[in-house]
Scaffold this motif. Structure first.
Motif, PDB file in Angstrom:
ATOM      1  N   THR A   1     -24.182-104.325  44.724  1.00 46.37           N
ATOM      2  CA  THR A   1     -24.582-104.322  46.130  1.00 46.37           C
ATOM      3  C   THR A   1     -25.634-103.245  46.423  1.00 46.37           C
ATOM      4  O   THR A   1     -26.087-103.120  47.543  1.00 46.37           O
ATOM      5  CB  THR A   1     -23.373-104.101  47.063  1.00 46.37           C
ATOM      6  OG1 THR A   1     -22.905-102.767  46.892  1.00 46.37           O
ATOM      7  CG2 THR A   1     -22.257-105.085  46.763  1.00 46.37           C
TER       8      THR A   1
ATOM      9  N   HIS B   1     -26.096-102.823  50.488  1.00 52.74           N
ATOM     10  CA  HIS B   1     -26.041-103.996  51.381  1.00 52.74           C
ATOM     11  C   HIS B   1     -24.630-104.367  51.804  1.00 52.74           C
ATOM     12  O   HIS B   1     -24.449-105.067  52.784  1.00 52.74           O
ATOM     13  CB  HIS B   1     -26.674-105.209  50.688  1.00 52.74           C
ATOM     14  CG  HIS B   1     -28.104-105.005  50.361  1.00 52.74           C
ATOM     15  ND1 HIS B   1     -29.065-104.848  51.324  1.00 52.74           N
ATOM     16  CD2 HIS B   1     -28.747-104.905  49.174  1.00 52.74           C
ATOM     17  CE1 HIS B   1     -30.241-104.660  50.751  1.00 52.74           C
ATOM     18  NE2 HIS B   1     -30.083-104.680  49.439  1.00 52.74           N
ATOM     19  N   SER B   2     -23.635-103.919  51.056  1.00 48.22           N
ATOM     20  CA  SER B   2     -22.262-104.357  51.346  1.00 48.22           C
ATOM     21  C   SER B   2     -21.609-103.545  52.470  1.00 48.22           C
ATOM     22  O   SER B   2     -20.502-103.849  52.871  1.00 48.22           O
ATOM     23  CB  SER B   2     -21.409-104.245  50.083  1.00 48.22           C
ATOM     24  OG  SER B   2     -21.122-102.887  49.820  1.00 48.22           O
TER      25      SER B   2
ATOM     26  N   SER C   1     -29.346-101.805  46.060  1.00 48.65           N
ATOM     27  CA  SER C   1     -30.700-102.171  45.652  1.00 48.65           C
ATOM     28  C   SER C   1     -31.661-101.027  45.938  1.00 48.65           C
ATOM     29  O   SER C   1     -31.319-100.063  46.625  1.00 48.65           O
ATOM     30  CB  SER C   1     -31.133-103.498  46.277  1.00 48.65           C
ATOM     31  OG  SER C   1     -31.312-103.336  47.657  1.00 48.65           O
TER      32      SER C   1
ATOM     33  N   GLY D   1     -26.515-101.158  56.312  1.00 49.18           N
ATOM     34  CA  GLY D   1     -26.760-101.719  54.987  1.00 49.18           C
ATOM     35  C   GLY D   1     -28.174-101.535  54.459  1.00 49.18           C
ATOM     36  O   GLY D   1     -28.441-101.814  53.301  1.00 49.18           O
ATOM     37  N   ASP D   2     -29.074-101.053  55.337  1.00 50.77           N
ATOM     38  CA  ASP D   2     -30.446-100.815  54.877  1.00 50.77           C
ATOM     39  C   ASP D   2     -30.805 -99.319  54.928  1.00 50.77           C
ATOM     40  O   ASP D   2     -31.945 -98.931  54.784  1.00 50.77           O
ATOM     41  CB  ASP D   2     -31.431-101.627  55.725  1.00 50.77           C
ATOM     42  CG  ASP D   2     -32.805-101.709  55.064  1.00 50.77           C
ATOM     43  OD1 ASP D   2     -32.853-101.873  53.820  1.00 50.77           O
ATOM     44  OD2 ASP D   2     -33.815-101.575  55.778  1.00 50.77           O
TER      45      ASP D   2
END
Ligand code: ACO
Length: 181
Positions: free
Chosen positions: A5, A53-54, A7, A60-61
């Motif tokens: 999850t 993102h999870s 990135s 999440g960003d």
């Protein structure tokens, strides 16, 4: 695993506030607001943020880790003597890692390792780039362990390199050779 999850993306202007906050929390050294501006706008600095993102808190960003680096000329660096002599020497470049950090609750998941790999990949894509290097304060054992694990070589100890609250501290210079060295 949790890695799936996470990135990696460039740092951007909307990250400045959180980035400044994390730097303030985890580094003993203060960075000028100009530094964060340069990072976020890519002014002479390349960067990656790790985001999760999870997260279900709507963030999440939001960066939970980061790495910042600068491309420098080898001839203007302090490690020219470590590189094999060559007629193209004046064109050689290096990537210097400025800051690397991961927020506490996300440590030991391999995020810093992935951020370093991003920088190594980037450096390898620059034909003139010979090495990636950095300084680390001599008592930072987690970071020293990490750089050794990532195949960086500890090249020298620089006495009194850092000045923090009127106290001098030594640093280690770590180098990762990209090619031909
Ligand atoms: N003592 C020794 N080793 C440790 C410790 C510790 N207390 N904590 C973690 N490690 C090891 C881990 O075991 C792991 O190695 P392993 O795979 O052999 O077990 C490695 O260090 C950590 O690997 P990652 O999970 O990829 O690293 P992480 O995402 O946890 O981030 C970092 C490491 C960046 C050093 C983090 O602890 C941090 O943000 N610290 C505060 C800021 C900092 O010191 N930044 C580096 C300063 S130097 C610079 O910026 C150029």
């Amino acid at each position: 695993s949790c890695h799936s999850t996470i990135s990696y993306r460039p740092i951007r202007p909307s990250d400045i506030e959180i980035l400044e906050q994390i730097h303030g929390n985890i580094f003993p050294i203060r960075y000028e607001s100009e530094f964060f501006q340069d990072v976020a706008h890519g002014h002479g600095i390349v960067s990656w943020a790790a985001v999760d993102h999870s997260r279900d808190d709507g963030k999440g960003d939001e960066p939970i880790g980061f790495i910042t680096a600068r491309v420098v000329l080898a001839t203007e660096s302090e490690i020219l003597d470590l590189l094999k002599k060559d007629s193209a020497e004046s064109e050689w470049s290096l990537v210097y890692i400025l800051t690397l950090g991961v927020v506490d609750s996300y440590r030991n998941l391999g995020i810093a390792s992935s951020l370093i790999l991003e920088v190594i990949k980037y450096a390898s894509s620059i034909p003139t780039c010979r090495a990636v290097y950095l300084h680390v304060i001599s008592y930072n054992f987690p970071a020293i362990h990490l750089y050794k694990k990532m195949s960086f070589k500890c090249i020298r100890r620089l006495p009194g390199f850092y000045l923090i609250d009127g106290q001098h501290y030594d640093s280690y210079l770590f180098v990762y050779f990209v090619k031909g060295c």
